[in-house]
Design a protein around this motif. Structure first.
Motif, PDB file in Angstrom:
ATOM      1  N   ARG A  30       0.898  -1.250   0.015  1.00 50.62           N
ATOM      2  CA  ARG A  30      -0.028  -0.004  -0.188  1.00 50.62           C
ATOM      3  C   ARG A  30       0.948   1.084  -0.001  1.00 50.62           C
ATOM      4  N   ARG A  31       2.065   1.196   0.643  1.00 53.91           N
ATOM      5  CA  ARG A  31       3.021   2.262   0.852  1.00 53.91           C
ATOM      6  C   ARG A  31       3.411   2.567  -0.684  1.00 53.91           C
ATOM      7  N   SER A  32       3.872   1.355  -1.391  1.00 53.73           N
ATOM      8  CA  SER A  32       4.377   1.626  -2.700  1.00 53.73           C
ATOM      9  C   SER A  32       3.144   2.192  -3.627  1.00 53.73           C
ATOM     10  N   SER A  33       2.014   1.767  -3.532  1.00 54.09           N
ATOM     11  CA  SER A  33       1.083   2.046  -4.326  1.00 54.09           C
ATOM     12  C   SER A  33       0.420   3.578  -4.117  1.00 54.09           C
ATOM     13  N   ARG A  34       0.592   3.846  -2.891  1.00 58.17           N
ATOM     14  CA  ARG A  34       0.439   5.479  -2.433  1.00 58.17           C
ATOM     15  C   ARG A  34       1.665   6.278  -3.183  1.00 58.17           C
ATOM     16  N   MET A  35       2.652   5.697  -3.213  1.00 55.19           N
ATOM     17  CA  MET A  35       3.609   6.638  -3.705  1.00 55.19           C
ATOM     18  C   MET A  35       3.539   6.919  -5.267  1.00 55.19           C
ATOM     19  N   LYS A  37       0.561   6.913  -6.646  1.00 59.50           N
ATOM     20  CA  LYS A  37      -0.424   7.700  -6.758  1.00 59.50           C
ATOM     21  C   LYS A  37       0.070   9.190  -6.758  1.00 59.50           C
ATOM     22  N   VAL A  38       0.886   9.235  -5.545  1.00 56.26           N
ATOM     23  CA  VAL A  38       1.193  10.516  -5.506  1.00 56.26           C
ATOM     24  C   VAL A  38       2.111  11.510  -6.935  1.00 56.26           C
ATOM     25  N   CYS A  40       1.398  10.178  -9.724  1.00 57.43           N
ATOM     26  CA  CYS A  40       0.643  10.286 -10.811  1.00 57.43           C
ATOM     27  C   CYS A  40      -0.243  11.734 -10.709  1.00 57.43           C
ATOM     28  N   ASP A  41      -0.571  11.794  -9.255  1.00 57.62           N
ATOM     29  CA  ASP A  41      -1.268  13.398  -9.072  1.00 57.62           C
ATOM     30  C   ASP A  41      -0.353  14.581  -9.596  1.00 57.62           C
ATOM     31  N   LEU A  73      10.159   2.087   2.096  1.00 61.55           N
ATOM     32  CA  LEU A  73       9.350   1.974   0.773  1.00 61.55           C
ATOM     33  C   LEU A  73      10.096   1.289  -0.213  1.00 61.55           C
TER      34      LEU A  73
END
Length: 121
Positions: A30-35, A37-38, A40-41, A73
């Motif tokens: 999830r931490r990697s996925s959030r990174m 996403k950030v 991409c944002d 991470l």
């Protein structure tokens, strides 16, 4: 060499050694996925900026990410349990912007450390 790997692994917080359960591995993923996403944002916001300020704004965003970069991470880019790629930093000066008609894709460099865990972990 084995002692070196064990010390190196311990300095990184144990890696998979502290994430043996599926719940712990899910948290790391999830931490990697959030990174991602950030990142991409950030990429989605770049087209709304003036072209002359995009690189500077991207570098500032990457600097902020580096300040909050979690110690554990990792990049899930290798299938298998025998190599883990820990993200140490994202050098802001290394970012490259590409121009297209509607998007502003970018390339960034990740300073990583590849760790080969001990087979008993």
């Amino acid at each position: 060499l084995e002692g070196f790997l064990e010390r190196d692994w311990a300095q990184l917080g144990g890696g998979w050694g502290v994430a043996k359960s599926s719940r712990e591995r899910a948290v790391m993923l999830r931490r990697s996925s959030r990174m991602v996403k950030v990142l991409c944002d950030i990429g989605n916001k770049l087209p709304s900026l003036q072209a002359v300020s995009r690189r500077r704004e991207l570098q500032t965003a990457i600097q902020r990410i580096n300040q909050k970069l979690p110690k554990d991470l990792y990049l899930p880019i290798y299938q298998g349990r025998y190599k883990v790629f820990w993200v140490l930093s994202l050098p802001p000066d290394e970012v490259v912007l590409f121009r297209t008609n509607k998007r502003v894709p970018f390339m960034l460099v990740a300073e990583i450390q590849c760790v080969v865990p001990h087979p008993d972990w």
